[in-house]
Design a protein around this motif. Structure first.
Motif, PDB file in Angstrom:
ATOM      1  N   TYR A 101      55.810  38.041  67.052  1.00 22.66           N
ATOM      2  CA  TYR A 101      55.061  37.140  67.727  1.00 22.66           C
ATOM      3  C   TYR A 101      55.471  37.373  69.316  1.00 22.66           C
ATOM      4  CZ  TYR A 101      54.949  34.149  63.658  1.00 22.66           C
ATOM      5  OH  TYR A 101      54.846  33.853  62.587  1.00 22.66           O
ATOM      6  N   ILE A 102      56.687  37.793  69.629  1.00 20.02           N
ATOM      7  CA  ILE A 102      57.060  37.991  71.267  1.00 20.02           C
ATOM      8  C   ILE A 102      55.944  39.010  71.921  1.00 20.02           C
ATOM      9  CG2 ILE A 102      58.449  39.949  70.938  1.00 20.02           C
ATOM     10  CD1 ILE A 102      58.921  36.919  73.248  1.00 20.02           C
ATOM     11  N   MET A 103      55.256  39.836  71.011  1.00 17.21           N
ATOM     12  CA  MET A 103      54.550  40.835  71.667  1.00 17.21           C
ATOM     13  C   MET A 103      52.904  40.192  71.899  1.00 17.21           C
ATOM     14  SD  MET A 103      56.487  43.068  71.311  1.00 17.21           S
ATOM     15  CE  MET A 103      55.400  44.572  71.830  1.00 17.21           C
ATOM     16  N   MET A 104      52.907  38.960  71.288  1.00 16.99           N
ATOM     17  CA  MET A 104      51.645  38.261  71.538  1.00 16.99           C
ATOM     18  C   MET A 104      51.718  36.966  72.465  1.00 16.99           C
ATOM     19  SD  MET A 104      48.939  39.359  69.933  1.00 16.99           S
ATOM     20  CE  MET A 104      49.524  41.157  70.551  1.00 16.99           C
ATOM     21  N   GLY A 105      53.183  36.909  73.155  1.00 15.68           N
ATOM     22  CA  GLY A 105      53.576  35.798  73.959  1.00 15.68           C
ATOM     23  C   GLY A 105      53.843  34.580  73.189  1.00 15.68           C
ATOM     24  N   LEU A 106      53.860  34.605  71.872  1.00 13.21           N
ATOM     25  CA  LEU A 106      54.346  33.413  71.106  1.00 13.21           C
ATOM     26  C   LEU A 106      55.524  33.273  70.462  1.00 13.21           C
ATOM     27  CD1 LEU A 106      50.731  33.980  69.160  1.00 13.21           C
ATOM     28  CD2 LEU A 106      51.352  32.221  70.752  1.00 13.21           C
ATOM     29  N   VAL A 107      55.786  32.296  69.523  1.00 14.84           N
ATOM     30  CA  VAL A 107      57.028  31.993  68.971  1.00 14.84           C
ATOM     31  C   VAL A 107      56.721  31.851  67.522  1.00 14.84           C
ATOM     32  CG1 VAL A 107      58.005  30.735  70.823  1.00 14.84           C
ATOM     33  CG2 VAL A 107      56.732  29.550  69.190  1.00 14.84           C
ATOM     34  N   LEU A 136      68.033  36.753  66.717  1.00 13.34           N
ATOM     35  CA  LEU A 136      67.546  36.675  68.008  1.00 13.34           C
ATOM     36  C   LEU A 136      67.261  38.007  68.659  1.00 13.34           C
ATOM     37  CD1 LEU A 136      69.801  34.151  69.443  1.00 13.34           C
ATOM     38  CD2 LEU A 136      67.577  34.145  69.606  1.00 13.34           C
ATOM     39  N   GLU A 137      67.995  39.035  68.085  1.00 13.87           N
ATOM     40  CA  GLU A 137      67.500  40.348  68.311  1.00 13.87           C
ATOM     41  C   GLU A 137      66.067  40.829  68.147  1.00 13.87           C
ATOM     42  OE1 GLU A 137      68.827  45.145  67.689  1.00 13.87           O
ATOM     43  OE2 GLU A 137      70.260  43.438  67.431  1.00 13.87           O
ATOM     44  N   LEU A 138      66.010  40.522  66.890  1.00 12.02           N
ATOM     45  CA  LEU A 138      64.628  40.865  66.227  1.00 12.02           C
ATOM     46  C   LEU A 138      63.601  39.970  66.617  1.00 12.02           C
ATOM     47  CD1 LEU A 138      65.794  41.347  62.393  1.00 12.02           C
ATOM     48  CD2 LEU A 138      65.325  43.259  64.125  1.00 12.02           C
ATOM     49  N   LEU A 139      63.697  38.880  67.033  1.00 13.44           N
ATOM     50  CA  LEU A 139      62.683  38.038  67.585  1.00 13.44           C
ATOM     51  C   LEU A 139      62.332  37.987  68.875  1.00 13.44           C
ATOM     52  CD1 LEU A 139      63.967  34.693  65.940  1.00 13.44           C
ATOM     53  CD2 LEU A 139      61.966  35.790  65.132  1.00 13.44           C
ATOM     54  N   LEU A 140      63.376  38.422  69.644  1.00 11.99           N
ATOM     55  CA  LEU A 140      62.978  38.584  71.201  1.00 11.99           C
ATOM     56  C   LEU A 140      62.506  40.063  71.378  1.00 11.99           C
ATOM     57  CD1 LEU A 140      66.370  36.837  72.602  1.00 11.99           C
ATOM     58  CD2 LEU A 140      64.020  36.072  72.587  1.00 11.99           C
ATOM     59  N   THR A 141      62.759  41.072  70.595  1.00 16.65           N
ATOM     60  CA  THR A 141      62.108  42.606  70.838  1.00 16.65           C
ATOM     61  C   THR A 141      60.930  42.867  70.130  1.00 16.65           C
ATOM     62  OG1 THR A 141      63.537  43.253  69.223  1.00 16.65           O
ATOM     63  CG2 THR A 141      64.555  43.216  71.282  1.00 16.65           C
ATOM     64  N   GLY A 142      60.980  41.987  68.947  1.00 16.75           N
ATOM     65  CA  GLY A 142      59.931  42.526  68.108  1.00 16.75           C
ATOM     66  C   GLY A 142      59.838  43.702  67.302  1.00 16.75           C
ATOM     67  N   HIS A 143      61.191  44.234  67.396  1.00 13.96           N
ATOM     68  CA  HIS A 143      61.539  45.514  66.615  1.00 13.96           C
ATOM     69  C   HIS A 143      60.894  45.484  65.303  1.00 13.96           C
ATOM     70  CE1 HIS A 143      63.717  48.922  65.459  1.00 13.96           C
ATOM     71  NE2 HIS A 143      64.306  48.422  64.432  1.00 13.96           N
ATOM     72  N   VAL A 144      60.307  46.739  65.168  1.00 11.44           N
ATOM     73  CA  VAL A 144      59.657  47.028  63.822  1.00 11.44           C
ATOM     74  C   VAL A 144      60.710  47.399  62.851  1.00 11.44           C
ATOM     75  CG1 VAL A 144      57.866  48.106  62.403  1.00 11.44           C
ATOM     76  CG2 VAL A 144      57.406  47.304  64.837  1.00 11.44           C
ATOM     77  N   LEU A 145      60.922  46.844  61.756  1.00  8.77           N
ATOM     78  CA  LEU A 145      62.057  47.219  60.652  1.00  8.77           C
ATOM     79  C   LEU A 145      61.275  48.309  59.594  1.00  8.77           C
ATOM     80  CD1 LEU A 145      63.508  43.953  60.162  1.00  8.77           C
ATOM     81  CD2 LEU A 145      64.807  45.565  61.340  1.00  8.77           C
ATOM     82  N   SER A 146      62.072  49.260  59.567  1.00  7.38           N
ATOM     83  CA  SER A 146      61.754  50.172  58.278  1.00  7.38           C
ATOM     84  C   SER A 146      62.263  49.687  57.158  1.00  7.38           C
ATOM     85  CB  SER A 146      62.593  51.596  58.564  1.00  7.38           C
ATOM     86  OG  SER A 146      63.783  51.756  58.408  1.00  7.38           O
ATOM     87  N   PRO A 147      61.777  50.060  55.828  1.00 11.46           N
ATOM     88  CA  PRO A 147      62.353  49.455  54.743  1.00 11.46           C
ATOM     89  C   PRO A 147      63.993  49.674  54.649  1.00 11.46           C
ATOM     90  CG  PRO A 147      60.612  50.668  54.354  1.00 11.46           C
ATOM     91  CD  PRO A 147      60.722  50.849  55.736  1.00 11.46           C
ATOM     92  N   SER A 148      64.101  50.660  54.977  1.00 15.43           N
ATOM     93  CA  SER A 148      65.752  51.083  54.931  1.00 15.43           C
ATOM     94  C   SER A 148      66.563  50.001  55.815  1.00 15.43           C
ATOM     95  CB  SER A 148      66.153  52.486  55.063  1.00 15.43           C
ATOM     96  OG  SER A 148      65.883  52.678  56.478  1.00 15.43           O
ATOM     97  N   GLU A 149      66.118  49.488  56.786  1.00 10.21           N
ATOM     98  CA  GLU A 149      66.717  48.748  57.851  1.00 10.21           C
ATOM     99  C   GLU A 149      66.637  47.341  57.330  1.00 10.21           C
ATOM    100  OE1 GLU A 149      66.033  49.946  62.497  1.00 10.21           O
ATOM    101  OE2 GLU A 149      64.308  49.888  61.366  1.00 10.21           O
ATOM    102  N   ALA A 150      65.498  46.899  56.638  1.00  6.73           N
ATOM    103  CA  ALA A 150      65.375  45.553  56.042  1.00  6.73           C
ATOM    104  C   ALA A 150      66.201  45.494  54.949  1.00  6.73           C
ATOM    105  CB  ALA A 150      63.769  45.392  55.850  1.00  6.73           C
TER     106      ALA A 150
END
Length: 262
Positions: free
Chosen positions: A136-142, A161-175
């Motif tokens: 969402y953060i990449m679109m300026g949204l929440v 908060l880290e994931l929400l504020l950065t928009g980091h794309v998680l790999s399957p192994s990270e998830a």
């Protein structure tokens, strides 16, 4: 059937809801939202259904809101509010009211609201070709569909908060490492593995399964004393069921139990 934005099928006590806008990366449409909610309600009312699977057609699980609609101004201000509250949020609230377990089979990208919709499911099995992001953060949204509610409960406030504020794309192994998904499987085996898990759950006493799910969620918003009072009532009710007696007898008789949900 191929033109419907959601497909619904059921077999062996398991219902499968398939988001079906592959050409649009399974982005939301009013028809999809309406059919999705209707399918959940149908599965809820059907006593033969014990487990529900949600997946996507094509190479995407769900990309959430349609960016074209946003860019062209169809989802702004009260239009956005109404689309969420009168549409997408109906699915979230229907899921909250659903005692039957729901498994997300994440076949591809789950982005933004698509990740939110995976998070509202009870269990998640992920293809090794998938990726997940609260984008969402990449679109300026929440997060519009529960991401800020569900994600901290899975990974903790700071990581959420880290994931929400950065928009980091998680790999399957990270998830998987963060506990967002229960299992990562080879892409071609996704539905086979998901059906295997669904079948394992569906083979258990259905009333106990439903009460188990409710007990876990009730405990998250309850004091210990209130939860113990609640769970003692549920256990007392289950002790009167045919399934409980069948489980005890089959154990003593060393045979496979047959549960009828009574």
């Amino acid at each position: 059937m191929k033109d419907e934005h959601v497909l619904y099928s059921h077999e062996d006590m398991v219902a499968v809801i398939t988001l079906n806008r592959p050409e649009a990366k399974n982005a939301f449409s009013p028809e999809m939202i309406s059919l999705w909610d209707a399918c959940l309600k149908e599965a809820k009312q059907d006593d033969s259904i014990r487990v529900i699977i949600v997946t996507g057609n094509g190479d995407t699980f769900c990309s959430g809101g349609d960016i074209r609609d946003m860019a062209e101004g169809r989802l702004r201000s009260w239009g956005m509010k109404n689309f969420l509250w009168e549409g997408v949020h109906r699915i979230v609230l229907t899921m909250e009211d659903l005692d039957k377990p729901v498994i997300a089979a994440i076949n591809g990208a789950a982005m933004g609201a698509g990740m939110d919709m995976a998070l509202i499911c009870d269990l998640r099995i992920c293809s090794d070709k998938a990726m997940l992001a609260e984008s969402y953060i990449m679109m300026g949204l929440v997060p519009g569909d529960g991401g800020a509610y569900f994600l901290p409960r899975l990974v903790g406030t700071s990581k959420a908060l880290e994931l929400l504020l950065t928009g980091h794309v998680l790999s399957p192994s990270e998830a998987f490492g963060l506990g967002i998904v229960n299992k990562v499987v080879p892409h071609d085996n996704l539905m086979e593995e998901t059906m295997k898990l669904a079948g394992k759950i569906a083979s258990k006493p259905p009333l106990a399964v439903r009460m188990m799910k409710r007990a876990v969620y009730q405990a998250q918003t309850s004091t210990l004393r209130s939860h113990l009072d609640y769970i003692s009532s549920q256990l007392s009710l289950l002790s009167e069921t045919e399934d409980h007696r069948e489980a005890a007898l089959s154990f003593l008789e060393k045979r496979r139990p047959v549960f009828k949900g009574k």
